[in-house]
Design an enzyme around this catalytic site. Structure first.
Site, short mmCIF file in Angstrom:
data_model
loop_
_atom_site.label_atom_id
_atom_site.label_comp_id
_atom_site.label_asym_id
_atom_site.label_seq_id
_atom_site.Cartn_x
_atom_site.Cartn_y
_atom_site.Cartn_z
N HIS A 83 31.79 17.67 36.31
CA HIS A 83 31.40 16.94 35.11
C HIS A 83 32.45 17.10 34.01
O HIS A 83 33.31 17.97 34.06
CB HIS A 83 30.04 17.44 34.59
N ARG B 209 37.72 25.33 35.77
CA ARG B 209 38.44 24.16 35.30
C ARG B 209 39.21 23.55 36.47
O ARG B 209 40.01 24.23 37.11
CB ARG B 209 39.38 24.57 34.16
#
Length: 335
Positions: A173, A193
């Site tokens: 997301h 990340r």
């Protein structure tokens, strides 16, 4: 041991490269000289602003008071269960993923990070990316990261004020600019990340790719219509009921009495977290000093108080988060 009471929390403003200098939608009286991405309200290190426990962190208080603070429904009686915060994206966040409980525990973490976003404000065209496009595999997404086109494989959706979005652990997301969100999540900051548009920050590809689920229950929550309470003078909207949290939205024009016991079959008590998104009110609990709850504030109601009253000053709109007891399934959603 001192007596517990409604705890007004000090927001902890967290600078992020994707944040903004303008938080006036929620904090009109605050000025910042660096870009703020998040305002943490109930993190482990967030501190109390009022009364004898002022300057004590929620982590310390959870260890000291245990279930008297967090309630019998919390999975760990020695840790505050939920992290609530405001998000202020002015640029795109990194494309990221949080592990679910099972994956997090493989990596030595106590639990994962499932979350939800309440859209407090949204400009026209505001978007979030939620999950991979239909049919995209983890291997294809990994290749897209290396090819610097990861955004192309994400499922981008428009968001509008008043919506609730469920983000299950394992969901790739990111957030686009133009919205202000209230995030409710498991008490975890485990973020991997995957892609960051060339910003000079490290990626976490090995653990991040291992955490990705190609299909999840994430999406916009399908909710029942709001209901009138207190003779129709007030309004309650059930925003989400999920395995780790429940969140309701209230609009009060008259005083309203609340309980810290869950309204399900198990009936276990839970800490209650109140976050004001508009207006102002006063929280009252028997034998304790009243506490003002204004836009941008969070007040933590310890489970041991059993009940409290919120008295609006004209009108107040606020979210109330808690921990469900018993078995709760993931919510019904749509993209």
């Amino acid at each position: 041991m001192p007596q517990l009471y409604p705890l007004l929390m000090s927001p902890a403003f967290d600078p992020r490269p994707w944040g903004t200098l303008d938080l006036s939608a929620i904090y009109p009286n605050h000025k910042f000289n660096e870009r703020i991405g998040e305002a943490w309200l109930t993190g482990d290190n967030c501190v109390v602003a009022n009364g004898p426990l002022a300057k004590r962190s929620l982590a310390d208080l959870s260890k000291e008071f245990g279930s008297e603070l967090v309630g019998a429904a919390a999975r760990d009686p020695q840790r505050f269960p939920l992290l609530l915060k405001f998000l202020f994206p002015e640029e795109k966040l990194s494309v990221q993923v949080h592990p679910d409980d099972a994956t997090a525990q493989r990596f030595g973490e106590p639990w994962g990070k499932t979350e939800c976003w309440y859209v407090a404000h949204a400009k026209p065209g505001a978007q979030v990316a939620l999950g991979l496009k239909s049919g995209v595999t983890r291997a294809q997404f990994e290749q897209a990261i290396h090819d610097k086109r990861a955004e192309e494989l994400l499922n981008w959706i428009n968001v509008y004020q008043g919506e609730m979005i469920y983000v299950a652990g394992g969901t790739v997301h990111t957030l686009g600019p133009g919205s202000v969100l209230v995030e409710t999540q498991q008490q975890s900051d485990t973020t991997y990340r995957l892609y960051d548009y060339g910003r000079p920050r490290p990626l976490h590809l090995e653990r991040g790719l291992a955490s990705i689920k190609e299909r999840t229950a994430s999406g916009k929550v399908i909710r029942p219509a709001p209901v009138g309470i207190n003779g129709g003078k007030n309004r309650r909207s059930s925003m989400i009921i999920a395995p780790y949290f429940t969140v309701d939205l209230f609009e009060l024009k008259e005083p309203q009495v609340f309980s810290t016991a869950n309204a399900d079959d198990a009936g276990k008590t839970s800490v209650q977290i109140l976050v004001a998104v508009d207006g102002c009110g006063v929280v009252e609990a028997e034998g304790r000093d009243p506490v003002t709850l204004a836009k941008g504030d969070a007040v933590v109601i310890p489970a041991t108080l059993q009940g409290f009253t919120l008295r609006p000053q004209w009108v107040i709109e606020f979210l109330k988060g808690s921990v469900p007891s018993g078995t709760v399934h993931e919510p019904a959603t749509r993209l």
